[in-house]
Design an enzyme around this catalytic site. Structure first.
Site, PDB file in Angstrom:
ATOM      1  N   SER A  12       0.822  -1.214   0.000  1.00  0.00           N
ATOM      2  CA  SER A  12       0.000   0.000   0.000  1.00  0.00           C
ATOM      3  C   SER A  12       0.856   1.264   0.000  1.00  0.00           C
ATOM      4  CB  SER A  12      -0.939  -0.011   1.208  1.00  0.00           C
ATOM      5  OG  SER A  12      -0.181  -0.091   2.404  1.00  0.00           O
ATOM      6  N   LYS A  34       1.511  -5.439   4.966  1.00  0.00           N
ATOM      7  CA  LYS A  34       2.030  -6.200   6.112  1.00  0.00           C
ATOM      8  C   LYS A  34       2.136  -5.403   7.402  1.00  0.00           C
ATOM      9  CE  LYS A  34       7.028  -6.043   5.306  1.00  0.00           C
ATOM     10  NZ  LYS A  34       8.157  -6.856   4.899  1.00  0.00           N
ATOM     11  N   THR A  42       7.160   4.979   0.768  1.00  0.00           N
ATOM     12  CA  THR A  42       6.473   6.184   0.276  1.00  0.00           C
ATOM     13  C   THR A  42       6.246   7.184   1.415  1.00  0.00           C
ATOM     14  OG1 THR A  42       5.356   4.919  -1.449  1.00  0.00           O
ATOM     15  CG2 THR A  42       4.335   7.012  -0.803  1.00  0.00           C
ATOM     16  N   GLY A  47      12.434  14.369  -0.401  1.00  0.00           N
ATOM     17  CA  GLY A  47      12.812  15.413  -1.363  1.00  0.00           C
ATOM     18  C   GLY A  47      11.700  15.809  -2.308  1.00  0.00           C
ATOM     19  N   GLY A  48      11.027  14.830  -2.923  1.00  0.00           N
ATOM     20  CA  GLY A  48       9.933  15.184  -3.813  1.00  0.00           C
ATOM     21  C   GLY A  48       9.739  14.225  -4.970  1.00  0.00           C
ATOM     22  N   GLU A 113      17.691  18.735  -7.295  1.00  0.00           N
ATOM     23  CA  GLU A 113      18.436  17.641  -6.655  1.00  0.00           C
ATOM     24  C   GLU A 113      19.557  17.209  -7.591  1.00  0.00           C
ATOM     25  OE1 GLU A 113      15.950  14.587  -4.945  1.00  0.00           O
ATOM     26  OE2 GLU A 113      14.595  16.069  -4.095  1.00  0.00           O
ATOM     27  N   ASP A 206      10.468  -8.523   0.034  1.00  0.00           N
ATOM     28  CA  ASP A 206       9.642  -9.747  -0.050  1.00  0.00           C
ATOM     29  C   ASP A 206       9.151 -10.017  -1.471  1.00  0.00           C
ATOM     30  OD1 ASP A 206       9.858  -9.216   2.631  1.00  0.00           O
ATOM     31  OD2 ASP A 206       7.719  -9.315   3.067  1.00  0.00           O
ATOM     32  N   HIS A 227      22.577   6.212  -0.660  1.00  0.00           N
ATOM     33  CA  HIS A 227      22.366   7.664  -0.535  1.00  0.00           C
ATOM     34  C   HIS A 227      23.521   8.228   0.280  1.00  0.00           C
ATOM     35  CE1 HIS A 227      20.460  11.505   0.182  1.00  0.00           C
ATOM     36  NE2 HIS A 227      19.400  11.151  -0.517  1.00  0.00           N
ATOM     37  N   ARG A 273      24.585  10.290  -6.923  1.00  0.00           N
ATOM     38  CA  ARG A 273      24.722   9.761  -5.565  1.00  0.00           C
ATOM     39  C   ARG A 273      25.888   8.803  -5.399  1.00  0.00           C
ATOM     40  NH1 ARG A 273      18.267   9.047  -4.142  1.00  0.00           N
ATOM     41  NH2 ARG A 273      17.937  11.274  -4.161  1.00  0.00           N
ATOM     42  N   HIS A 333      19.832   2.733   0.035  1.00  0.00           N
ATOM     43  CA  HIS A 333      18.634   3.571  -0.098  1.00  0.00           C
ATOM     44  C   HIS A 333      17.615   3.006  -1.076  1.00  0.00           C
ATOM     45  CE1 HIS A 333      16.344   7.265   0.004  1.00  0.00           C
ATOM     46  NE2 HIS A 333      16.486   7.460  -1.290  1.00  0.00           N
ATOM     47  N   ARG A 368      19.517   5.428 -10.328  1.00  0.00           N
ATOM     48  CA  ARG A 368      18.273   6.208 -10.395  1.00  0.00           C
ATOM     49  C   ARG A 368      18.527   7.686 -10.167  1.00  0.00           C
ATOM     50  NH1 ARG A 368      14.647   8.081  -6.503  1.00  0.00           N
ATOM     51  NH2 ARG A 368      15.635   6.899  -4.819  1.00  0.00           N
ATOM     52  N   SER A 373      11.671   8.005  -8.312  1.00  0.00           N
ATOM     53  CA  SER A 373      11.090   6.760  -7.820  1.00  0.00           C
ATOM     54  C   SER A 373       9.612   6.915  -7.499  1.00  0.00           C
ATOM     55  CB  SER A 373      11.850   6.313  -6.582  1.00  0.00           C
ATOM     56  OG  SER A 373      11.189   5.232  -6.006  1.00  0.00           O
TER      57      SER A 373
HETATM   58  P1  FAD Z   1       6.498   1.300  -0.711  1.00  0.00           P
HETATM   59  O1  FAD Z   1       6.077   2.704  -0.585  1.00  0.00           O
HETATM   60  O2  FAD Z   1       7.707   0.904   0.034  1.00  0.00           O
HETATM   61  O3  FAD Z   1       5.296   0.378  -0.253  1.00  0.00           O
HETATM   62  C1  FAD Z   1       5.465  -1.004  -0.135  1.00  0.00           C
HETATM   63  C2  FAD Z   1       4.262  -1.589   0.550  1.00  0.00           C
HETATM   64  O4  FAD Z   1       4.294  -3.006   0.480  1.00  0.00           O
HETATM   65  C3  FAD Z   1       4.150  -1.252   2.026  1.00  0.00           C
HETATM   66  O5  FAD Z   1       2.802  -0.984   2.291  1.00  0.00           O
HETATM   67  C4  FAD Z   1       4.593  -2.545   2.717  1.00  0.00           C
HETATM   68  O6  FAD Z   1       4.067  -2.711   4.008  1.00  0.00           O
HETATM   69  C5  FAD Z   1       4.034  -3.561   1.763  1.00  0.00           C
HETATM   70  N1  FAD Z   1       4.646  -4.886   1.799  1.00  0.00           N
HETATM   71  C6  FAD Z   1       5.947  -5.214   1.653  1.00  0.00           C
HETATM   72  N2  FAD Z   1       6.097  -6.543   1.698  1.00  0.00           N
HETATM   73  C7  FAD Z   1       4.861  -7.068   1.877  1.00  0.00           C
HETATM   74  C8  FAD Z   1       4.365  -8.383   2.016  1.00  0.00           C
HETATM   75  N3  FAD Z   1       5.168  -9.454   2.002  1.00  0.00           N
HETATM   76  N4  FAD Z   1       3.032  -8.559   2.198  1.00  0.00           N
HETATM   77  C9  FAD Z   1       2.191  -7.498   2.262  1.00  0.00           C
HETATM   78  N5  FAD Z   1       2.616  -6.224   2.145  1.00  0.00           N
HETATM   79  C10 FAD Z   1       3.934  -6.016   1.944  1.00  0.00           C
HETATM   80  N6  FAD Z   1      11.828   8.637  -3.903  1.00  0.00           N
HETATM   81  C11 FAD Z   1      11.508   9.775  -4.577  1.00  0.00           C
HETATM   82  O7  FAD Z   1      11.171   9.702  -5.751  1.00  0.00           O
HETATM   83  N7  FAD Z   1      11.558  10.973  -3.936  1.00  0.00           N
HETATM   84  C12 FAD Z   1      11.903  11.105  -2.637  1.00  0.00           C
HETATM   85  O8  FAD Z   1      11.903  12.199  -2.098  1.00  0.00           O
HETATM   86  C13 FAD Z   1      12.260   9.942  -1.925  1.00  0.00           C
HETATM   87  N8  FAD Z   1      12.664  10.013  -0.632  1.00  0.00           N
HETATM   88  C14 FAD Z   1      12.888   8.861   0.056  1.00  0.00           C
HETATM   89  C15 FAD Z   1      13.199   8.928   1.416  1.00  0.00           C
HETATM   90  C16 FAD Z   1      13.376   7.774   2.154  1.00  0.00           C
HETATM   91  C17 FAD Z   1      13.714   7.868   3.615  1.00  0.00           C
HETATM   92  C18 FAD Z   1      13.239   6.518   1.527  1.00  0.00           C
HETATM   93  C19 FAD Z   1      13.417   5.257   2.304  1.00  0.00           C
HETATM   94  C20 FAD Z   1      12.961   6.436   0.171  1.00  0.00           C
HETATM   95  C21 FAD Z   1      12.783   7.604  -0.572  1.00  0.00           C
HETATM   96  N9  FAD Z   1      12.473   7.549  -1.929  1.00  0.00           N
HETATM   97  C22 FAD Z   1      12.179   8.699  -2.604  1.00  0.00           C
HETATM   98  C23 FAD Z   1      12.224   6.274  -2.586  1.00  0.00           C
HETATM   99  C24 FAD Z   1      10.704   6.064  -2.643  1.00  0.00           C
HETATM  100  O9  FAD Z   1      10.116   6.516  -1.450  1.00  0.00           O
HETATM  101  C25 FAD Z   1      10.316   4.610  -2.830  1.00  0.00           C
HETATM  102  O10 FAD Z   1      11.084   4.019  -3.836  1.00  0.00           O
HETATM  103  C26 FAD Z   1       8.853   4.521  -3.224  1.00  0.00           C
HETATM  104  O11 FAD Z   1       8.062   5.200  -2.274  1.00  0.00           O
HETATM  105  C27 FAD Z   1       8.428   3.072  -3.337  1.00  0.00           C
HETATM  106  O12 FAD Z   1       7.042   3.027  -3.471  1.00  0.00           O
HETATM  107  P2  FAD Z   1       6.330   1.601  -3.594  1.00  0.00           P
HETATM  108  O13 FAD Z   1       4.879   1.856  -3.716  1.00  0.00           O
HETATM  109  O14 FAD Z   1       6.993   0.821  -4.644  1.00  0.00           O
HETATM  110  O15 FAD Z   1       6.689   0.866  -2.222  1.00  0.00           O
HETATM  111  C1  SIN Z   2      15.984  12.538  -0.942  1.00  0.00           C
HETATM  112  O1  SIN Z   2      15.115  13.307  -0.533  1.00  0.00           O
HETATM  113  O2  SIN Z   2      17.188  12.770  -0.929  1.00  0.00           O
HETATM  114  C2  SIN Z   2      15.552  11.227  -1.489  1.00  0.00           C
HETATM  115  C3  SIN Z   2      15.112  11.457  -2.865  1.00  0.00           C
HETATM  116  C4  SIN Z   2      15.104  10.186  -3.632  1.00  0.00           C
HETATM  117  O3  SIN Z   2      15.452   9.125  -3.132  1.00  0.00           O
HETATM  118  O4  SIN Z   2      14.773  10.278  -4.809  1.00  0.00           O
END
Ligand code: FAD
Ligand code: SIN
Length: 505
Positions: A12, A34, A42, A47-48, A113, A206, A227, A273, A333, A368, A373
């Site tokens: 989610s 989970k 997310t 950053g954005g 960035e 996972d 990072h 990075r 990261h 990336r 992302s």
């Molecule tokens: P996620 O947002 O990680 O969601 C994964 C979901 O899957 C969660 O709900 C989790 O609980 C669930 N899940 C996992 N395994 C299971 C399972 N086995 N069963 C059921 N549920 C499960 N990217 C940017 O573009 N800009 C940014 O500014 C940025 N800043 C970041 C800052 C931080 C601190 C971090 C860690 C990452 C950042 N990123 C950024 C990267 C970006 O946030 C992620 O790559 C992106 O949000 C991933 O989205 P997603 O929907 O793929 O997964």
């Molecule tokens: C950050 O805010 O530095 C993270 C941005 C990203 O991972 O794209």
């Protein structure tokens, strides 16, 4: 519990919620997540989200920067989709009420960035992911056709006749099985496979392991992004200090207070990075002392207003973001690789789709670009919907290898993923950090692969570590996020291709 839903989404975060927002119009949707639904990478994004909406920008410019960051391994078609559809889906987020920061003219304020040549990052102060999650969650949670099973961890994909038809999950009780006509993996990243990471506890990779066990192809796993600026305090988690800080003028300084980046990289603090991270490690080795992020030359009131979340985290650690040198070091990261998909989020296993960080769409190549992302999750989460609505047809997916008939097969609970083993996982993280980290070489990788192979029978995290380490050992060159000290140059002649793996269940 054994139930049926038209569509099953696992995860989610931005990708899963964006898909759910559209899928609900076409049938019942079950989301397995989970932890709490808002607990995701997310939710922590700072950053954005990048999109070419500025007057001095264009999808063409965004395309060029993304391709350059990817270091020769991006899929051009996927990148084009990302930068072009990205504008539409980000505009849609604004229409849905995303409260991104605005400039004096009322237009979205665009941040800068690393490795972006122009300002193109929309943000909500330094908590952009939380704001995007709020907007998407409010649409999905209000829809009666969407059912969210919280604290329900998918452990295995259900495969019948070489088609993914659901997932088995555990929920602390009896768990169960959800069958569906189409499944979307949106399980996010895998930073937790390393001891030092910016990622929250849910990011254990996972999805990639489940997909691999089920016979879907995974690719580019050797490409891990470190990072440069995580808060480096003994015994504390590596809280991220957003690249937006450097985008707005923060400096990297050594223990003598000297800016050092220009000695290593022309792009200085805003080089990509991998380059900044390696320069920092080299400077630490040269001086024998830590390095710091410094904002002391910027207006302190503005710093606190623009970066309230980061300032609060620093304050909790006894530091003033605007006035103190903040100790930083690189941390794992983002995983560029993952479950291979086409540009409609279809994997090589019929019925299974993947979007967001778990997927390898090819938009990031070997590295990336910052803030691409969230954009990828948004764009490919939305695009997955069309593919998930299409009637099932074996062989329709890109590069599918359909194995001959045979009896109906289920991957049943008896074969489910091994339970988490905290002690073993701790060892896995240490090995990954020391042998498969920012700087790699064969003499450390080879024993790590052997060790992780042995552990992989007992832990999912070890399986993922093993797949990453093996790909890193295989790729005998340096490119993007993968740096081999024993083969430090990029080798296009022999290595301009993807390392992909498929397991025969
Ligand atoms: P996620 O947002 O990680 O969601 C994964 C979901 O899957 C969660 O709900 C989790 O609980 C669930 N899940 C996992 N395994 C299971 C399972 N086995 N069963 C059921 N549920 C499960 N990217 C940017 O573009 N800009 C940014 O500014 C940025 N800043 C970041 C800052 C931080 C601190 C971090 C860690 C990452 C950042 N990123 C950024 C990267 C970006 O946030 C992620 O790559 C992106 O949000 C991933 O989205 P997603 O929907 O793929 O997964
Ligand atoms: C950050 O805010 O530095 C993270 C941005 C990203 O991972 O794209």
């Amino acid at each position: 519990m054994h139930e049926r839903s038209d569509f099953l989404i696992i995860g989610s975060g931005i990708a899963g919620l964006r898909a759910a927002a559209d899928l609900a119009a076409h049938g019942t949707v079950t989301i397995l997540t989970k932890a709490d639904p808002t607990e995701s990478n997310t939710g922590y994004a700072q950053g954005g989200i990048a999109a070419a909406i500025g007057v001095e920008d264009s999808p063409e410019e965004h395309f060029a920067d993304t391709m350059a960051a990817g270091d020769g391994l991006c899929d051009e078609d996927a990148v084009r989709v990302l930068v072009e559809d990205g504008v539409t889906y980000v505009q849609e987020l604004l229409e849905w009420g995303a409260a991104f920061d605005r400039d004096a003219t009322g237009q979205p304020a665009l941040g800068r960035e690393g490795a972006h040549r122009v300002r193109r990052v929309l943000h909500a102060r330094d908590a952009t992911g939380r704001e995007i999650g709020r907007v998407l969650w409010s649409r999905v949670a209000a829809d009666p056709r969407v059912r969210v099973l919280r604290h329900s961890r998918a452990t295995r994909l259900v495969v019948r006749n070489h088609r993914c038809e659901g997932a088995i999950f555990e929920d602390g009780g009896r768990g169960g099985t959800i069958e569906a006509r189409s499944v979307l993996l949106a399980t996010g990243g895998a930073g937790q496979v390393y001891s030092d990471t910016t990622n929250p506890a849910i990011a254990t990779g996972d999805g990639a392991v489940m997909a691999w066990h089920a016979g879907a192809r995974v690719a580019d796993l050797e490409f891990v992004q470190f990072h440069p600026t995580a808060l480096a305090l003994e015994g504390m988690p590596r809280f991220l200090l957003s690249e937006a800080l450097r985008g707005e003028g923060a400096w990297l300084i050594n223990a003598d207070g000297e800016r050092f980046m220009s000695r290593y990289e022309r792009g200085g603090e805003l080089a990509s990075r991998d380059l900044v991270s390696r320069a920092m490690v080299t400077e630490v080795a040269r001086t024998g002392r830590p390095v710091f992020l410094s904002l002391q030359h910027l207006d302190p009131d503005w710093v606190h207003r623009r970066f309230p979340t980061i300032a609060a985290a620093c304050q909790a650690a006894g530091l003033d973001l605007a006035r103190d040198p903040i100790p930083v070091s690189p941390a794992a990261h983002y995983l560029m690789g993952g479950v291979e998909t086409d540009i409609c989020a279809r994997t090589t296993l019929p019925g299974l789709h993947a979007a967001g960080e778990v997927a390898c769409t090819g938009v990031h190549g070997a590295n990336r670009l910052a803030s691409n992302s969230l954009l990828e999750g948004l764009v490919f989460g939305a695009r997955a919907v069309q593919a998930m609505l299409a009637p099932p047809a074996a062989g329709e997916m890109n590069n599918v290898r359909v194995v001959d008939g045979g009896p109906v097969e289920w991957l049943l609970a008896a074969e489910a993923a091994p339970p988490a083993r905290p002690d073993l996982d701790h060892e896995v993280r240490k090995v990954m950090w020391t042998a498969v980290g920012l700087i790699r070489e064969e003499r450390a990788l080879a024993p790590a692969v052997e060790q992780l192979a042995t552990w992989s029978r007992r832990s999912n995290l070890a399986t993922l570590g093993y797949l990453i380490a093996r790909a890193a050992l295989r790729r005998e060159e340096s490119r993007g996020g993968h740096f081999r000290a024993d083969v430090p140059s990029r080798d296009d002649l022999n290595w301009r291709f993807h390392v992909a793996e498929k397991h025969s269940p």
